[in-house]
Write a protein that holds these residues in place. Sequence first.
Motif, PDB file in Angstrom:
ATOM      1  N   GLN A 117      78.245   0.093  20.498  1.00 49.63           N
ATOM      2  CA  GLN A 117      77.047   0.911  20.629  1.00 49.63           C
ATOM      3  C   GLN A 117      75.776   0.098  20.459  1.00 49.63           C
ATOM      4  N   PHE A 157      80.756   3.810  28.173  1.00 48.26           N
ATOM      5  CA  PHE A 157      79.619   3.835  27.255  1.00 48.26           C
ATOM      6  C   PHE A 157      79.579   5.095  26.400  1.00 48.26           C
ATOM      7  N   SER A 158      80.208   6.169  26.842  1.00 48.35           N
ATOM      8  CA  SER A 158      80.193   7.405  26.058  1.00 48.35           C
ATOM      9  C   SER A 158      81.300   7.461  25.015  1.00 48.35           C
ATOM     10  N   PRO A 160      82.566   5.165  22.636  1.00 53.84           N
ATOM     11  CA  PRO A 160      82.347   4.733  21.247  1.00 53.84           C
ATOM     12  C   PRO A 160      81.584   5.757  20.417  1.00 53.84           C
ATOM     13  N   PHE A 161      80.485   6.263  20.946  1.00 53.71           N
ATOM     14  CA  PHE A 161      79.710   7.266  20.212  1.00 53.71           C
ATOM     15  C   PHE A 161      80.520   8.536  19.991  1.00 53.71           C
ATOM     16  N   TRP A 164      83.275   8.075  17.250  1.00 54.30           N
ATOM     17  CA  TRP A 164      82.699   8.059  15.909  1.00 54.30           C
ATOM     18  C   TRP A 164      82.290   9.463  15.471  1.00 54.30           C
TER      19      TRP A 164
END
Length: 285
Positions: A117, A157-158, A160-161, A164
């Motif tokens: 991120q 890209f979406s 990892p966020f 978490w």
Amino acid sequence: MNCLADRRGWRLLANGGAIAAAVVTAFPIFWMVLSAVKPKGEVQSLDPRPWTAHPTLDGFRRVLGVDGFGRYFANSAVVALSVVVLSAVVVFLAAVAVTRFRFRFRTTVMVMFLIAQMIPVEALTIPLFFMFRDAGRHVPGLGLNTLVSLVLVQLAFSLPFGIWMMRGFVAAVPESIEEAAQIDGASRARILWRILLPLVSPGLAATSVFSFIAAWNDFVFAKTFIISATRNQTLPSALLVFFKPDENDWGGIMAASTLMTVPVLVFFIAVQRKLVSGLAGAVKD
């Protein structure tokens, strides 16, 4: 009495701050819509006013008259919805794995998600461009000028966020619920999809909002990966039609931006209801 007065004072202060924040947040949207319905002369006036006496839909007509606008809209919808569905499945399963199971390098994996991120998008755009260019030579349909490349990069890209965020929702569900279901004879798959998934649906809705907005508003990857296949362009790239060397069509730009904002607002409102009803519905099940 003094305590009650202080409490009322703090409440008024909090309400005033909330109203001020709402006004600051809503003002750009108001100005965008206002500029979209202003005549061309008022939009380019050096004396801008927060109203118009002659509203017009010419900006929207110019946008809808762009050749291929419907196709660009459909491309953005396909990319955004594909990212939402795929990321929801992967995020949920990955969050369960890192929360409920103990395995080697679990902490390392979570740290890698956190580091991912921190890397700026601009630093990875060129490497990803070459990666998809080379992949297209070996796997047809996976290279540049395809919607698949946009879906995969937005998904990467979406995740990892989302993982978490979902990790906290999964950890908040007591393991005793799953243990009770196991005692009753429920299988691991049944526990996962019929019990755990409804309980963490509010978190899944929150991650879906993030994924949808990021994929829908993407311009950098869409402009970088879609080079020659204009039929696969998305709405953010199509906005460049209104940027002209001599004079920009700001009315058309604001009208197109307004049309782009509507699906995001609709999706957010629909998911917001899930945030409230998700836990209640899950408990009833």
